[in-house]
Write a protein that holds these residues in place. Structure first.
Motif, PDB file in Angstrom:
ATOM      1  N   UNK A 107       0.871  -1.203   0.059  1.00 45.05           N
ATOM      2  CA  UNK A 107      -0.072   0.183  -0.018  1.00 45.05           C
ATOM      3  C   UNK A 107       0.835   1.192   0.066  1.00 45.05           C
ATOM      4  N   UNK A 108       1.977   1.144   0.556  1.00 42.72           N
ATOM      5  CA  UNK A 108       2.957   2.507   0.627  1.00 42.72           C
ATOM      6  C   UNK A 108       4.276   2.477  -0.128  1.00 42.72           C
ATOM      7  N   UNK A 109       4.551   3.276  -0.869  1.00 43.34           N
ATOM      8  CA  UNK A 109       5.760   3.523  -1.510  1.00 43.34           C
ATOM      9  C   UNK A 109       6.480   4.614  -1.072  1.00 43.34           C
ATOM     10  N   UNK A 110       7.944   4.260  -0.483  1.00 44.64           N
ATOM     11  CA  UNK A 110       8.802   5.242   0.166  1.00 44.64           C
ATOM     12  C   UNK A 110       9.882   5.202  -1.073  1.00 44.64           C
ATOM     13  N   UNK A 111      10.489   6.229  -1.392  1.00 44.63           N
ATOM     14  CA  UNK A 111      11.374   6.524  -2.335  1.00 44.63           C
ATOM     15  C   UNK A 111      12.470   7.379  -1.966  1.00 44.63           C
ATOM     16  N   UNK A 112      13.627   6.901  -2.484  1.00 42.93           N
ATOM     17  CA  UNK A 112      15.056   7.501  -2.121  1.00 42.93           C
ATOM     18  C   UNK A 112      15.766   8.003  -3.804  1.00 42.93           C
ATOM     19  N   UNK A 113      15.855   9.064  -3.903  1.00 40.76           N
ATOM     20  CA  UNK A 113      16.717   9.478  -5.243  1.00 40.76           C
ATOM     21  C   UNK A 113      18.095   9.998  -4.926  1.00 40.76           C
ATOM     22  N   UNK A 114      18.907   9.449  -5.696  1.00 35.98           N
ATOM     23  CA  UNK A 114      20.379  10.127  -5.429  1.00 35.98           C
ATOM     24  C   UNK A 114      21.491   9.082  -5.678  1.00 35.98           C
ATOM     25  N   UNK A 115      22.854   9.645  -5.511  1.00 32.46           N
ATOM     26  CA  UNK A 115      23.714   8.755  -5.684  1.00 32.46           C
ATOM     27  C   UNK A 115      23.745   7.746  -4.592  1.00 32.46           C
ATOM     28  N   UNK A 144       5.595  -1.835   3.323  1.00 34.50           N
ATOM     29  CA  UNK A 144       6.256  -0.729   2.466  1.00 34.50           C
ATOM     30  C   UNK A 144       7.008  -1.427   1.586  1.00 34.50           C
ATOM     31  N   UNK A 145       7.165  -0.725   0.382  1.00 32.03           N
ATOM     32  CA  UNK A 145       7.933  -1.061  -0.803  1.00 32.03           C
ATOM     33  C   UNK A 145       8.732   0.194  -0.992  1.00 32.03           C
ATOM     34  N   UNK A 146      10.095  -0.062  -1.239  1.00 32.13           N
ATOM     35  CA  UNK A 146      11.092   0.984  -1.246  1.00 32.13           C
ATOM     36  C   UNK A 146      11.442   1.146  -2.956  1.00 32.13           C
ATOM     37  N   UNK A 147      11.584   2.377  -3.301  1.00 33.42           N
ATOM     38  CA  UNK A 147      12.080   2.522  -4.734  1.00 33.42           C
ATOM     39  C   UNK A 147      13.180   3.466  -4.473  1.00 33.42           C
ATOM     40  N   UNK A 148      14.214   2.423  -5.012  1.00 31.34           N
ATOM     41  CA  UNK A 148      15.601   3.329  -4.714  1.00 31.34           C
ATOM     42  C   UNK A 148      16.177   3.628  -6.241  1.00 31.34           C
ATOM     43  N   UNK A 149      16.106   5.269  -6.391  1.00 28.42           N
ATOM     44  CA  UNK A 149      16.563   5.501  -7.715  1.00 28.42           C
ATOM     45  C   UNK A 149      18.040   6.124  -7.814  1.00 28.42           C
ATOM     46  N   UNK A 150      18.747   5.812  -8.733  1.00 28.64           N
ATOM     47  CA  UNK A 150      20.243   6.084  -8.801  1.00 28.64           C
ATOM     48  C   UNK A 150      21.205   5.151  -9.035  1.00 28.64           C
ATOM     49  N   UNK A 151      22.466   5.269  -8.902  1.00 31.26           N
ATOM     50  CA  UNK A 151      23.548   4.531  -8.958  1.00 31.26           C
ATOM     51  C   UNK A 151      24.421   5.042  -8.096  1.00 31.26           C
ATOM     52  N   UNK A 202      16.798  17.255  -5.280  1.00 28.37           N
ATOM     53  CA  UNK A 202      15.896  16.019  -5.358  1.00 28.37           C
ATOM     54  C   UNK A 202      14.577  16.379  -4.490  1.00 28.37           C
ATOM     55  N   UNK A 203      14.920  17.019  -3.301  1.00 22.98           N
ATOM     56  CA  UNK A 203      13.991  17.489  -2.335  1.00 22.98           C
ATOM     57  C   UNK A 203      12.914  18.336  -2.829  1.00 22.98           C
ATOM     58  N   UNK A 204      13.636  19.340  -3.822  1.00 23.05           N
ATOM     59  CA  UNK A 204      12.666  20.533  -4.156  1.00 23.05           C
ATOM     60  C   UNK A 204      11.707  19.413  -5.330  1.00 23.05           C
ATOM     61  N   UNK A 205      12.283  18.442  -5.998  1.00 25.23           N
ATOM     62  CA  UNK A 205      11.357  17.874  -7.051  1.00 25.23           C
ATOM     63  C   UNK A 205      10.433  17.026  -6.273  1.00 25.23           C
ATOM     64  N   UNK A 206      10.506  16.330  -5.226  1.00 23.37           N
ATOM     65  CA  UNK A 206       9.806  15.466  -4.275  1.00 23.37           C
ATOM     66  C   UNK A 206       8.650  16.636  -3.814  1.00 23.37           C
ATOM     67  N   UNK A 207       8.913  17.691  -3.351  1.00 24.57           N
ATOM     68  CA  UNK A 207       8.173  18.907  -3.056  1.00 24.57           C
ATOM     69  C   UNK A 207       6.961  19.073  -3.936  1.00 24.57           C
ATOM     70  N   UNK A 208       7.564  19.487  -5.600  1.00 25.67           N
ATOM     71  CA  UNK A 208       6.892  19.839  -6.391  1.00 25.67           C
ATOM     72  C   UNK A 208       5.930  18.608  -6.780  1.00 25.67           C
ATOM     73  N   UNK A 209       6.184  17.399  -6.447  1.00 24.85           N
ATOM     74  CA  UNK A 209       5.381  16.082  -6.670  1.00 24.85           C
ATOM     75  C   UNK A 209       4.158  15.856  -5.613  1.00 24.85           C
ATOM     76  N   UNK A 210       4.414  16.859  -4.658  1.00 19.94           N
ATOM     77  CA  UNK A 210       3.335  16.580  -3.450  1.00 19.94           C
ATOM     78  C   UNK A 210       3.749  15.869  -2.454  1.00 19.94           C
ATOM     79  N   UNK A 211       5.053  15.476  -2.426  1.00 21.04           N
ATOM     80  CA  UNK A 211       5.594  14.552  -1.344  1.00 21.04           C
ATOM     81  C   UNK A 211       6.191  15.198  -0.243  1.00 21.04           C
ATOM     82  N   UNK A 212       5.919  14.727   1.043  1.00 22.55           N
ATOM     83  CA  UNK A 212       6.527  15.115   2.382  1.00 22.55           C
ATOM     84  C   UNK A 212       7.937  14.576   2.330  1.00 22.55           C
TER      85      UNK A 212
END
Length: 382
Positions: free
Chosen positions: A200-208, A232-239, A287-297
């Motif tokens: 039901x929940x997706x938690x995301x991290x974006x970055x190096x 929870x399901x985690x989505x880890x974006x980056x390398x 990436x924090x500002x991108x998350x904000x723009x996407x309506x994410x706390x």
């Protein structure tokens, strides 16, 4: 105005500096100003006045950040380009070899010089066990930026840090975000199907994925029994260098996306419930500002510039970067209170609306004009 920009990193590099410059290029393309980008590789077509100069033939990775490379520039080619272009101002973006040659050109041809500070390399030393180099790094940076008429920094946190180190002529140059690209609802969003997410929940991290981003804290959160109870399901974006180690844990509720396009990243944000970013070394946190723009706390760190973005508690929760339980409490408090999470998301989106790239770059050009005015007036009096 004719603007010459010297940088050791540019698209397709994936980092905050390259992202900022890519948006700056788009802005300049739509303006009446002429520009010359001097970069490691030619990434866009040359025009009569607006062009890039590909000039490196040898490069080695910078030991603290391998994605940054130290290039040996073709100085004769750059010199010819600068003399032909006759810039009104030079902007040095990075303090490495290309940037150093930009400083040299400014001095030789008496051109107003500004620079920007983007990366806390000194703080990276703690994560790579090179603390003994701290004084050397700061001495080098201070000497490099000293001749500049103005040094642009992305956050008040970074400005205060540099002041304690003896930097002068500091000026805030914040960051923007594309609120049309990054938004809470995106049609045909197939993120759940793509990554086979049923939780039901997706938690995301974006970055190096590297030590200086506090990845160990992220791994600890993935193992938290308290958070596992929320399904929870985690989505880890980056390398990055820690990706292989992270994957070796074999977490069933984690998907590693690698690098993704901006459009795909926007879909990932829009499909998520929270953005978790434990890094304490940020000079801003694009990436924090991108998350904000996407309506994410955002659940972020109390240290570094990210805290500056969320420290009032209306757009997210700041946690002790060294305390896993503090992050667990922050995440749990928003998962347990959907109305609070929704309100924070609205506040975040409203905050992002105030951070348009055009406003950010308009202010930068105004600062250029001020620097040019003082420089050329001083030259006349001399």
């Amino acid at each position: 105005m004719r603007i010459a920009i010297f940088t050791d990193t540019f698209s397709p590099d994936v980092n905050g500096v390259a992202n900022t410059l890519e948006n700056y290029l788009t802005y300049l393309e739509q303006s009446e100003h002429e520009y010359l980008f001097i970069t490691p590789e030619k990434q866009f077509s040359e025009k009569t006045t607006n062009q890039s100069i590909s000039h490196s033939f040898i490069s080695i990775p910078f030991f603290l950040y391998p994605e940054y490379r130290i290039h040996v520039p073709k100085t004769s080619q750059i010199k010819t380009a600068i003399k032909a272009f006759q810039p009104d101002i030079i902007h040095v973006v990075t303090p490495f070899t290309i940037g150093l040659y930009g400083i040299k050109c400014a001095k030789k041809y008496n051109i107003p010089l500004v620079g920007s500070y983007h990366t806390n390399f000194d703080q990276y030393l703690n994560y790579y066990h090179f603390q003994f180099l701290s004084k050397t790094i700061w001495n080098y940076l201070l000497k490099t930026y000293q001749p500049m008429d103005r040094v642009f920094v992305p956050s008040v946190h970074t400005m205060n840090l540099l002041r304690t180190k003896g930097f002068k002529q500091l000026r805030l140059w914040s960051r923007g975000v594309d609120t049309n690209l990054f938004q809470p609802i995106i049609s045909n969003n197939n993120v759940r199907a793509t990554y086979q997410i049923h939780a039901p929940y997706i938690l995301t991290y974006t970055g190096r994925l590297s030590s200086e981003k506090n990845i160990d804290r992220l791994l600890a959160l993935m193992q938290s029994e308290t958070l596992k109870a929320y399904d929870i399901h985690w989505l880890i974006v980056g390398d990055g260098p820690q990706k292989t180690d992270m994957e070796s844990y074999g977490f069933r509720n984690v998907s590693y996306t690698g690098f993704v396009t901006k459009k795909e990243l926007a879909k990932i944000y829009a499909a998520s419930d929270l953005f978790v970013f434990p890094s304490a070394t940020e000079t801003f946190g694009n990436v924090v500002l991108e998350a904000f723009a996407s309506g994410l706390p955002v659940i972020g760190a109390t240290q570094g510039a990210v805290n500056e973005l969320i420290n009032d508690g209306t757009r997210g929760i700041a946690c002790n970067p060294d305390d896993t339980e503090d992050f667990v409490k922050g995440i749990s408090s928003l998962l347990c209170h959907p109305m609070k999470r929704k309100q924070m998301g609205k506040n975040a989106r409203n905050f992002a609306f105030k951070k348009s790239w055009n406003q950010i770059f308009d202010q930068l050009l105004e600062d250029y004009y001020v620097v040019m005015y003082h420089h050329y007036n001083h030259t006349k009096r001399a």
